[in-house]
Design a protein around this motif. Structure first.
Motif, PDB file in Angstrom:
ATOM      1  N   TYR A  37       0.835  -1.204   0.000  1.00 25.66           N
ATOM      2  CA  TYR A  37       0.000   0.000   0.000  1.00 25.66           C
ATOM      3  C   TYR A  37       0.870   1.255   0.000  1.00 25.66           C
ATOM      4  N   GLU A  38       0.298   2.358  -0.432  1.00 22.74           N
ATOM      5  CA  GLU A  38       0.947   3.668  -0.324  1.00 22.74           C
ATOM      6  C   GLU A  38      -0.150   4.712  -0.078  1.00 22.74           C
ATOM      7  N   ILE A  39       0.150   5.681   0.754  1.00 17.34           N
ATOM      8  CA  ILE A  39      -0.828   6.708   1.127  1.00 17.34           C
ATOM      9  C   ILE A  39      -0.271   8.080   0.758  1.00 17.34           C
ATOM     10  N   SER A  40      -0.997   8.823  -0.054  1.00 17.47           N
ATOM     11  CA  SER A  40      -0.679  10.226  -0.341  1.00 17.47           C
ATOM     12  C   SER A  40      -1.643  11.091   0.462  1.00 17.47           C
ATOM     13  N   ALA A  41      -1.163  12.227   0.917  1.00 17.63           N
ATOM     14  CA  ALA A  41      -2.008  13.099   1.737  1.00 17.63           C
ATOM     15  C   ALA A  41      -1.636  14.549   1.489  1.00 17.63           C
ATOM     16  N   PHE A  42      -2.641  15.403   1.430  1.00 17.20           N
ATOM     17  CA  PHE A  42      -2.343  16.827   1.242  1.00 17.20           C
ATOM     18  C   PHE A  42      -3.236  17.697   2.109  1.00 17.20           C
ATOM     19  N   ASP A  43      -2.777  18.929   2.292  1.00 16.59           N
ATOM     20  CA  ASP A  43      -3.539  19.914   3.045  1.00 16.59           C
ATOM     21  C   ASP A  43      -3.093  21.295   2.574  1.00 16.59           C
ATOM     22  N   ILE A  44      -3.926  22.300   2.845  1.00 13.97           N
ATOM     23  CA  ILE A  44      -3.594  23.676   2.470  1.00 13.97           C
ATOM     24  C   ILE A  44      -2.615  24.310   3.460  1.00 13.97           C
ATOM     25  N   ASP A  45      -2.552  23.755   4.678  1.00  7.33           N
ATOM     26  CA  ASP A  45      -1.817  24.373   5.775  1.00  7.33           C
ATOM     27  C   ASP A  45      -0.426  23.769   5.927  1.00  7.33           C
ATOM     28  N   THR A  46       0.596  24.561   5.644  1.00 13.97           N
ATOM     29  CA  THR A  46       1.978  24.090   5.722  1.00 13.97           C
ATOM     30  C   THR A  46       2.370  23.712   7.144  1.00 13.97           C
ATOM     31  N   ILE A  47       1.899  24.463   8.115  1.00 10.67           N
ATOM     32  CA  ILE A  47       2.263  24.182   9.508  1.00 10.67           C
ATOM     33  C   ILE A  47       1.720  22.815   9.942  1.00 10.67           C
ATOM     34  N   SER A  48       0.471  22.524   9.595  1.00 10.25           N
ATOM     35  CA  SER A  48      -0.095  21.207   9.907  1.00 10.25           C
ATOM     36  C   SER A  48       0.647  20.091   9.184  1.00 10.25           C
ATOM     37  N   LEU A  49       1.055  20.344   7.947  1.00 15.77           N
ATOM     38  CA  LEU A  49       1.776  19.325   7.178  1.00 15.77           C
ATOM     39  C   LEU A  49       3.129  18.993   7.807  1.00 15.77           C
ATOM     40  N   LYS A  50       3.780  19.987   8.384  1.00 13.74           N
ATOM     41  CA  LYS A  50       5.057  19.721   9.057  1.00 13.74           C
ATOM     42  C   LYS A  50       4.841  18.788  10.245  1.00 13.74           C
ATOM     43  N   THR A  51       3.758  19.000  10.985  1.00  8.66           N
ATOM     44  CA  THR A  51       3.423  18.105  12.094  1.00  8.66           C
ATOM     45  C   THR A  51       3.161  16.689  11.577  1.00  8.66           C
ATOM     46  N   ALA A  52       2.402  16.601  10.482  1.00  3.98           N
ATOM     47  CA  ALA A  52       2.089  15.292   9.901  1.00  3.98           C
ATOM     48  C   ALA A  52       3.354  14.564   9.455  1.00  3.98           C
ATOM     49  N   ALA A  53       4.259  15.283   8.803  1.00  4.33           N
ATOM     50  CA  ALA A  53       5.478  14.648   8.296  1.00  4.33           C
ATOM     51  C   ALA A  53       6.384  14.193   9.443  1.00  4.33           C
ATOM     52  N   ARG A  54       6.405  14.945  10.549  1.00  2.00           N
ATOM     53  CA  ARG A  54       7.219  14.525  11.710  1.00  2.00           C
ATOM     54  C   ARG A  54       6.653  13.274  12.364  1.00  2.00           C
ATOM     55  N   ALA A  55       5.333  13.152  12.374  1.00  2.78           N
ATOM     56  CA  ALA A  55       4.655  11.962  12.930  1.00  2.78           C
ATOM     57  C   ALA A  55       4.948  11.763  14.409  1.00  2.78           C
ATOM     58  N   ARG A  88       3.134   9.864   2.237  1.00  2.00           N
ATOM     59  CA  ARG A  88       3.754  11.067   1.649  1.00  2.00           C
ATOM     60  C   ARG A  88       2.803  12.241   1.822  1.00  2.00           C
ATOM     61  N   PHE A  89       3.365  13.380   2.187  1.00  8.55           N
ATOM     62  CA  PHE A  89       2.562  14.575   2.420  1.00  8.55           C
ATOM     63  C   PHE A  89       3.004  15.696   1.480  1.00  8.55           C
ATOM     64  N   TYR A  90       2.039  16.433   0.992  1.00  8.56           N
ATOM     65  CA  TYR A  90       2.379  17.585   0.153  1.00  8.56           C
ATOM     66  C   TYR A  90       1.289  18.643   0.271  1.00  8.56           C
ATOM     67  N   LYS A  91       1.651  19.865  -0.107  1.00  7.13           N
ATOM     68  CA  LYS A  91       0.721  20.986   0.034  1.00  7.13           C
ATOM     69  C   LYS A  91      -0.148  21.107  -1.200  1.00  7.13           C
ATOM     70  N   LYS A  92      -1.455  21.226  -0.987  1.00  9.66           N
ATOM     71  CA  LYS A  92      -2.388  21.450  -2.082  1.00  9.66           C
ATOM     72  C   LYS A  92      -3.682  22.010  -1.484  1.00  9.66           C
ATOM     73  N   ASN A  93      -4.266  22.927  -2.220  1.00 10.16           N
ATOM     74  CA  ASN A  93      -5.547  23.503  -1.817  1.00 10.16           C
ATOM     75  C   ASN A  93      -6.653  22.713  -2.492  1.00 10.16           C
ATOM     76  N   LEU A  94      -7.484  22.066  -1.700  1.00  7.43           N
ATOM     77  CA  LEU A  94      -8.562  21.229  -2.228  1.00  7.43           C
ATOM     78  C   LEU A  94      -9.495  22.016  -3.139  1.00  7.43           C
ATOM     79  N   ALA A  95      -9.608  23.320  -2.898  1.00  7.14           N
ATOM     80  CA  ALA A  95     -10.549  24.131  -3.660  1.00  7.14           C
ATOM     81  C   ALA A  95     -10.042  24.486  -5.048  1.00  7.14           C
ATOM     82  N   ILE A  96      -8.732  24.303  -5.281  1.00  8.38           N
ATOM     83  CA  ILE A  96      -8.171  24.599  -6.604  1.00  8.38           C
ATOM     84  C   ILE A  96      -8.260  23.342  -7.454  1.00  8.38           C
TER      85      ILE A  96
END
Length: 624
Positions: A138-156, A196-204
């Motif tokens: 399996y592989e999981i991709s994940a994105f969010d608009i918020d860079t600060i939250s993504l840093k927390t997610a990547a640190r785990a 894997r985490f990356y920044k993306k705006n769901l609304a775009i």
């Protein structure tokens, strides 16, 4: 905290939040939170007005990230809505028992993932299945608009008090901290390396590959969107999951209408109709490289449902593939034993082959000039081989964007007028330009053989730092303009750009002279230099600056251009038909940010005619 905003301030604040995040709900508690946060930051920064605070977030990438993090909602938890994960464990385990997800991994996407607890919860469930069926992958991709939250997610790394929310049967997948890490916990490396985490705006609008994912989770986000945006995102997700795959929304989200391919199961869980395969034709990509290792890496980065890979170890094999197959894009290495990749590119262009070509190269100064000159022979883009390991998702987006020309569905024309029909304008003190994918060629066409009294041109091109000087040298050569010295005032007949990993902005001294400033603040829109940083630095200059936004993926520069237009700046976007990727200009057109639109040649003609008839800056601007 007392609210000292006027009714006009509140409307403007809501408009900015809506533009940046697409949040469209009148929730009093959330609105009060946003007001309190902004007023606190204004006091901290010494901003005397909301407009001054907006200038801060426009110029300071860290302040912008803090703003986004505080105006978006991040309610998430471990095993939130547990029934969803129980259902997935049961259903995916059944499929794994039948041998599914061995040759091709189970691909999951977590949209609006916040700080990552949902992602790792899903990882724990899928790792449970992998322990039972070792060939399951399996592989999981994940994105969010918020860079600060993504840093927390990547640190785990999470507080130990959260561990009580994870069922005891999954404790074997958790690691408790010791020593300085005491009071914290994380998930095992086997799970983390598959996320894997990356920044993306769901609304775009996104380019999500058809029939690619086995699961998309987007939970408790739609409640903040309007009906039009909900319908568009659901349609995109329904296309992106495979027949028979899962889509899961939040249990509180009840849709007025769902795409016909999605069939409800229970508690906001949907399955895509297994009988309906995508009608979209396969994308055929030819990888030409003399290294089997590189071919394998490119194949791994690009392969997937809907993409058919063909390979060639030399140009003779590549010619044979072109005679036999209808290829949509060529990935081409420069250095090959039988024939240089650029020489072969020249050759196929003379034979009338117009297939888009992406050059894969090492980003070093030794090959920079050669690579940059390749745009004259029809290369759409050049990509650093580093992306093969570090940013596979970005590589896929670039390739798909070039094939489809944009990163979303076609949009109807917005408010921009055809620049070929525009009258000449009084000249500005400076022309600021932003470009990304396909931008080198577009800039060459835009500024080919310019008059010596052309207003100063300041360019942001998303490019590898090692290529930056060669890019600037080439642009000056083809334009006939001189390279500007950023330590001196802007002068007509000069082009200014950075050759460093830094932002570029304009400022005006008391003397009235304009200067370029370089800064090393955090990336904005995932870019440094960022077009938005340049454009927003010009907000106080009104009609004395023109802005131009050229081909490229994403949205960098669109919001800055919209703000410039409100301040009286003449704004111009490259039109869809002439873009390699109609992404950045498209977003600007959607925002109504563009006064005019046209091909690089048409924009060039407008500038040259204005220079020829108006001569020098007059301090005012007319509109056609």
């Amino acid at each position: 905290m007392a609210n000292f905003f006027s009714a006009k301030d509140l409307r403007e604040l809501k408009d900015v939040v809506r533009t940046l995040t697409s949040y469209d709900k009148e929730d009093p508690s959330w609105i009060n939170h946003v007001i309190n946060f902004v007023q606190l930051r204004m006091r901290t920064l010494g901003a005397k007005s909301l407009a001054q605070y907006f200038s801060y977030i426009a110029e300071d990438a860290q302040e912008f990230e803090l703003f986004i993090s505080n105006v978006t909602i991040h309610k998430t938890d471990w095993f939130r809505e547990t029934n969803h994960f129980s259902y997935l464990l049961q259903e995916v385990k059944k499929r794994a028992s039948r041998g599914m997800y061995q040759k091709t991994p189970f691909r999951a996407l977590s949209a609006a993932c916040s700080t990552g607890q949902e992602v790792y919860t899903l990882g724990v469930v899928l790792e449970t299945i992998r322990r039972i069926y070792p060939k399951f992958e399996y592989e999981i991709s994940a994105f969010d608009i918020d860079t600060i939250s993504l840093k927390t997610a990547a640190r785990a790394i999470y507080p130990i008090d959260e561990i009580s929310r994870i069922p005891q049967e999954y404790s074997g997948f958790l690691l408790r901290g010791r020593g300085r890490a005491q009071g914290q916990f994380t998930v095992i490396p086997e799970i983390r390396k598959r996320c894997r985490f990356y920044k993306k705006n769901l609304a775009i609008p996104m380019r999500l590959e058809d029939d690619h994912y086995d699961l998309i989770m987007c939970r408790n986000v739609f409640i903040y969107f309007n009906e039009l945006l909900i319908a568009r995102v659901l349609t995109q997700f329904s296309k992106a999951i495979k027949p028979g795959a899962f889509f899961i929304a939040g249990t509180s989200e009840i849709f007025k209408k769902v795409p016909p391919l999605l069939h409800p199961q229970k508690q906001s869980i949907y399955l895509k109709d297994e009988r309906v395969a995508s009608k979209k034709a396969k994308i055929r990509i030819l990888i030409v490289d003399d290294s089997p290792t590189i071919i394998k890496m490119v194949t791994n980065a690009l392969s997937g449902r809907g993409i058919e890979i063909h390979t060639a170890l030399n140009t003779n094999e590549a010619d044979a593939v072109l005679r036999k197959e209808k290829i949509d894009l060529i990935s081409l290495d420069i250095h090959m034993p039988d024939k240089n990749g650029i020489d072969w590119l020249k050759e196929i262009r003379t034979r009338g082959v117009r297939i888009p070509v992406v050059l894969l190269t090492d980003a070093n100064r030794e090959v920079a000039q050669q690579v940059l000159e390749s745009v004259n022979y029809g290369a759409q883009e050049f990509i650093n081989k580093r992306l093969l390991n570090e940013e596979k998702e970005k590589l896929r987006e670039i390739v798909l964007g070039i094939v489809f020309k944009d990163v979303s569905e076609r949009v109807k024309d917005m408010q921009a007028k055809d620049i070929s029909k525009a009258l000449t304008h009084d000249l500005p003190r400076a022309i600021v330009v932003g470009a990304s994918t396909g931008g080198v060629d577009a800039l060459h066409r835009l500024f080919k053989s310019m008059p010596a009294n052309t207003p100063p041109i300041v360019v942001v091109q998303h490019i590898e730092t090692s290529f930056a000087q060669s890019f600037l040298d080439g642009l000056c050569k083809i334009s006939g303009l001189k390279q500007g010295d950023i330590t001196k005032p802007l002068k007509p007949g000069h082009i200014y750009s950075t050759v460093k990993d830094c932002h570029v902005s304009l400022y005006r001294r008391k003397s009235g002279d304009y200067f370029v400033n370089e800064s090393f603040t955090a990336p904005m829109n995932s870019h440094r230099p960022s077009v938005d940083v340049l454009f927003r630095s010009c907000l106080n200059f009104g009609s004395s600056v023109w802005s131009i936004l050229l081909t490229g993926m994403g949205r960098d520069g669109a919001q800055g251009m919209a703000e410039l237009k409100k301040k009286g700046s003449l704004t111009i976007t490259q039109n869809r038909s002439s873009c390699v990727i109609y992404g950045m200009p498209r977003k600007a057109d959607e925002l109504g940010a563009s006064t005019y639109s046209g091909s690089p040649e048409a924009i060039r003609k407008f500038i040259v005619n204005s220079v020829s008839k108006r001569g020098t800056y007059s301090g005012r601007s007319k509109t056609a």
